[in-house]
Design a protein around this motif. Structure first.
Motif, PDB file in Angstrom:
ATOM      1  N   LEU A 194       0.823  -1.211   0.000  1.00 42.82           N
ATOM      2  CA  LEU A 194       0.000   0.000   0.000  1.00 42.82           C
ATOM      3  C   LEU A 194       0.856   1.259   0.000  1.00 42.82           C
ATOM      4  O   LEU A 194       0.583   2.206  -0.739  1.00 42.82           O
ATOM      5  N   LYS A 195       1.912   1.257   0.829  1.00 46.56           N
ATOM      6  CA  LYS A 195       2.812   2.408   0.878  1.00 46.56           C
ATOM      7  C   LYS A 195       3.501   2.620  -0.463  1.00 46.56           C
ATOM      8  O   LYS A 195       3.634   3.757  -0.938  1.00 46.56           O
ATOM      9  N   ASP A 196       3.942   1.516  -1.084  1.00 47.40           N
ATOM     10  CA  ASP A 196       4.592   1.610  -2.400  1.00 47.40           C
ATOM     11  C   ASP A 196       3.631   2.146  -3.442  1.00 47.40           C
ATOM     12  O   ASP A 196       3.996   2.974  -4.287  1.00 47.40           O
ATOM     13  N   GLN A 197       2.383   1.685  -3.366  1.00 48.20           N
ATOM     14  CA  GLN A 197       1.365   2.124  -4.321  1.00 48.20           C
ATOM     15  C   GLN A 197       1.077   3.614  -4.156  1.00 48.20           C
ATOM     16  O   GLN A 197       0.974   4.348  -5.150  1.00 48.20           O
ATOM     17  N   LEU A 198       0.957   4.061  -2.912  1.00 46.43           N
ATOM     18  CA  LEU A 198       0.722   5.483  -2.647  1.00 46.43           C
ATOM     19  C   LEU A 198       1.889   6.335  -3.139  1.00 46.43           C
ATOM     20  O   LEU A 198       1.693   7.420  -3.694  1.00 46.43           O
ATOM     21  N   HIS A 199       3.107   5.824  -2.922  1.00 44.18           N
ATOM     22  CA  HIS A 199       4.299   6.550  -3.375  1.00 44.18           C
ATOM     23  C   HIS A 199       4.319   6.668  -4.900  1.00 44.18           C
ATOM     24  O   HIS A 199       4.633   7.728  -5.443  1.00 44.18           O
ATOM     25  N   GLU A 200       3.974   5.575  -5.582  1.00 49.45           N
ATOM     26  CA  GLU A 200       3.949   5.584  -7.050  1.00 49.45           C
ATOM     27  C   GLU A 200       2.891   6.549  -7.574  1.00 49.45           C
ATOM     28  O   GLU A 200       3.125   7.286  -8.538  1.00 49.45           O
ATOM     29  N   GLU A 201       1.716   6.540  -6.936  1.00 47.04           N
ATOM     30  CA  GLU A 201       0.647   7.440  -7.359  1.00 47.04           C
ATOM     31  C   GLU A 201       1.021   8.896  -7.123  1.00 47.04           C
ATOM     32  O   GLU A 201       0.757   9.765  -7.959  1.00 47.04           O
ATOM     33  N   GLU A 202       1.648   9.158  -5.970  1.00 45.55           N
ATOM     34  CA  GLU A 202       2.073  10.519  -5.659  1.00 45.55           C
ATOM     35  C   GLU A 202       3.146  10.990  -6.636  1.00 45.55           C
ATOM     36  O   GLU A 202       3.145  12.143  -7.074  1.00 45.55           O
ATOM     37  N   GLU A 203       4.047  10.083  -6.970  1.00 44.25           N
ATOM     38  CA  GLU A 203       5.116  10.408  -7.928  1.00 44.25           C
ATOM     39  C   GLU A 203       4.526  10.723  -9.304  1.00 44.25           C
ATOM     40  O   GLU A 203       4.958  11.655  -9.983  1.00 44.25           O
ATOM     41  N   PHE A 204       3.510   9.944  -9.704  1.00 41.10           N
ATOM     42  CA  PHE A 204       2.850  10.172 -10.988  1.00 41.10           C
ATOM     43  C   PHE A 204       2.148  11.528 -11.004  1.00 41.10           C
ATOM     44  O   PHE A 204       2.267  12.297 -11.957  1.00 41.10           O
ATOM     45  N   ARG A 205       1.419  11.833  -9.911  1.00 38.62           N
ATOM     46  CA  ARG A 205       0.711  13.116  -9.836  1.00 38.62           C
ATOM     47  C   ARG A 205       1.695  14.285  -9.859  1.00 38.62           C
ATOM     48  O   ARG A 205       1.445  15.320 -10.471  1.00 38.62           O
ATOM     49  N   SER A 206       2.822  14.095  -9.161  1.00 36.61           N
ATOM     50  CA  SER A 206       3.827  15.142  -9.112  1.00 36.61           C
ATOM     51  C   SER A 206       4.412  15.409 -10.494  1.00 36.61           C
ATOM     52  O   SER A 206       4.553  16.554 -10.918  1.00 36.61           O
ATOM     53  N   LYS A 207       4.735  14.334 -11.218  1.00 35.41           N
ATOM     54  CA  LYS A 207       5.292  14.486 -12.568  1.00 35.41           C
ATOM     55  C   LYS A 207       4.274  15.114 -13.509  1.00 35.41           C
ATOM     56  O   LYS A 207       4.619  15.954 -14.342  1.00 35.41           O
ATOM     57  N   LEU A 208       3.011  14.705 -13.355  1.00 33.12           N
ATOM     58  CA  LEU A 208       1.945  15.241 -14.205  1.00 33.12           C
ATOM     59  C   LEU A 208       1.735  16.728 -13.944  1.00 33.12           C
ATOM     60  O   LEU A 208       1.645  17.534 -14.887  1.00 33.12           O
ATOM     61  N   SER A 209       1.674  17.101 -12.674  1.00 30.56           N
ATOM     62  CA  SER A 209       1.427  18.509 -12.343  1.00 30.56           C
ATOM     63  C   SER A 209       2.584  19.404 -12.777  1.00 30.56           C
ATOM     64  O   SER A 209       2.383  20.542 -13.200  1.00 30.56           O
ATOM     65  N   LYS A 210       3.805  18.865 -12.708  1.00 30.27           N
ATOM     66  CA  LYS A 210       4.964  19.647 -13.135  1.00 30.27           C
ATOM     67  C   LYS A 210       5.018  19.794 -14.651  1.00 30.27           C
ATOM     68  O   LYS A 210       5.560  20.767 -15.168  1.00 30.27           O
ATOM     69  N   ALA A 211       4.456  18.814 -15.358  1.00 34.73           N
ATOM     70  CA  ALA A 211       4.480  18.858 -16.818  1.00 34.73           C
ATOM     71  C   ALA A 211       3.438  19.826 -17.380  1.00 34.73           C
ATOM     72  O   ALA A 211       3.587  20.320 -18.503  1.00 34.73           O
ATOM     73  N   LEU A 212       2.392  20.117 -16.591  1.00 38.85           N
ATOM     74  CA  LEU A 212       1.348  21.031 -17.052  1.00 38.85           C
ATOM     75  C   LEU A 212       1.879  22.472 -17.074  1.00 38.85           C
ATOM     76  O   LEU A 212       2.642  22.867 -16.200  1.00 38.85           O
ATOM     77  N   PRO A 213       1.462  23.254 -18.062  1.00 37.37           N
ATOM     78  CA  PRO A 213       1.982  24.623 -18.181  1.00 37.37           C
ATOM     79  C   PRO A 213       1.422  25.597 -17.138  1.00 37.37           C
ATOM     80  O   PRO A 213       2.024  26.615 -16.848  1.00 37.37           O
ATOM     81  N   GLY A 214       0.259  25.308 -16.580  1.00 37.04           N
ATOM     82  CA  GLY A 214      -0.381  26.228 -15.646  1.00 37.04           C
ATOM     83  C   GLY A 214       0.000  25.996 -14.202  1.00 37.04           C
ATOM     84  O   GLY A 214       0.627  25.002 -13.838  1.00 37.04           O
ATOM     85  N   PHE A 215      -0.411  26.953 -13.362  1.00 38.24           N
ATOM     86  CA  PHE A 215      -0.151  26.872 -11.923  1.00 38.24           C
ATOM     87  C   PHE A 215      -1.289  26.117 -11.241  1.00 38.24           C
ATOM     88  O   PHE A 215      -2.458  26.440 -11.413  1.00 38.24           O
ATOM     89  N   ILE A 216      -0.944  25.086 -10.477  1.00 36.95           N
ATOM     90  CA  ILE A 216      -1.937  24.271  -9.771  1.00 36.95           C
ATOM     91  C   ILE A 216      -1.613  24.305  -8.283  1.00 36.95           C
ATOM     92  O   ILE A 216      -0.457  24.134  -7.893  1.00 36.95           O
ATOM     93  N   TYR A 217      -2.635  24.527  -7.467  1.00 37.54           N
ATOM     94  CA  TYR A 217      -2.416  24.444  -6.027  1.00 37.54           C
ATOM     95  C   TYR A 217      -3.685  23.939  -5.352  1.00 37.54           C
ATOM     96  O   TYR A 217      -4.789  24.045  -5.887  1.00 37.54           O
ATOM     97  N   VAL A 218      -3.511  23.337  -4.198  1.00 36.56           N
ATOM     98  CA  VAL A 218      -4.627  22.840  -3.392  1.00 36.56           C
ATOM     99  C   VAL A 218      -4.692  23.711  -2.143  1.00 36.56           C
ATOM    100  O   VAL A 218      -3.688  23.875  -1.438  1.00 36.56           O
ATOM    101  N   TYR A 219      -5.887  24.243  -1.884  1.00 33.81           N
ATOM    102  CA  TYR A 219      -6.062  25.173  -0.769  1.00 33.81           C
ATOM    103  C   TYR A 219      -7.070  24.617   0.233  1.00 33.81           C
ATOM    104  O   TYR A 219      -8.182  24.220  -0.133  1.00 33.81           O
TER     105      TYR A 219
END
Length: 232
Positions: A135-160
């Motif tokens: 489960l921890k590995d899966q969460l880490h992989e998902e977080e890594e994917f989201r991080s790479k995806l958000s960094k690849a997008l041209p716009g500014f994304i934030y969670v408030y």
């Protein structure tokens, strides 16, 4: 046990269906004969380890196969917490049933039951720890994917966090787009977005945030003007 392996496997399948083990849905396309053969192969290995007093080795081997996604038929992410408890419960019932049928000496039976309980405890504990690791590995992989995806997008994304009025995530594009340094952002603290947003547009954002407080799943959108680090 060799002469009773087929009956043992049949009983395991019957109990698995009785307790509706979730993993069965991944095996529903297989005929009973094939399921029994798969069970016999697995049981033969397990019982071989137990007969040679190598229960810990069997547990280590099976958990390593699970971790490295080498399980037969199913994938490592298919196993649930309920599978762990039910499979070990079913295995324990079958082992105890066999012991009760084959042994009449009370001392011998008592000793065997203790060994079965110890094995099931160790197997369940190891499986639970492996499940948590996966489960921890899966969460880490998902977080890594989201991080790479958000960094690849041209716009500014934030969670408030509207209740605590804090930013919980940002893709870090604000500095690139508006040229604000991390120090400038820290200096303005939680008032940063208000400081860079046009006064006439701030209320639109506030209205949106108030809507979020009304319930889970609220959605809204708005446009606003912001100034960059040069004041433009």
């Amino acid at each position: 046990l060799d002469g009773h392996l087929h009956d043992f496997a049949v009983e395991q399948l019957q109990l698995a269906r009785k307790y509706n083990i979730p993993l069965l849905k991944f095996l529903s396309h297989l005929p009973d004969e094939q399921l029994i053969e798969i069970s016999k192969t697995s049981l033969q290995e397990i019982l071989g380890y137990l007969a040679n007093n190598n229960a810990s080795e069997q547990i280590a081997t099976s958990t390593q196969r699970w971790l490295t996604n080498q399980l037969e038929v199913i994938g490592k992410y298919d196993v649930t917490a309920e599978d762990i408890t039910l499979i070990n419960h079913v295995r324990g019932k079958s082992l105890k049933n066999f012991a009760m049928k084959r042994y009449s000496d009370p001392r011998q039976l008592h000793g065997l039951m203790n060994e079965i309980h110890d094995f099931l405890l160790a197997a369940t504990t190891a499986s639970a720890n492996t499940y948590i690791t996966i489960l921890k590995d899966q969460l880490h992989e998902e977080e890594e994917f989201r991080s790479k995806l958000s960094k690849a997008l041209p716009g500014f994304i934030y969670v408030y966090d509207v209740q605590n009025k804090t930013e919980t995530f940002s893709n870090g594009k604000l500095a690139e787009l508006l040229r604000y340094s991390s120090e400038q952002i820290k200096q303005k603290s939680h008032q940063f977005y208000r400081a860079i947003t046009h006064a006439d547009d701030w209320e639109n954002g506030e209205k949106c945030r108030r809507n979020f407080l009304d319930g889970v799943g609220s959605k809204c959108s708005f446009e606003c003007r912001v100034k960059d680090a040069t004041g433009r």
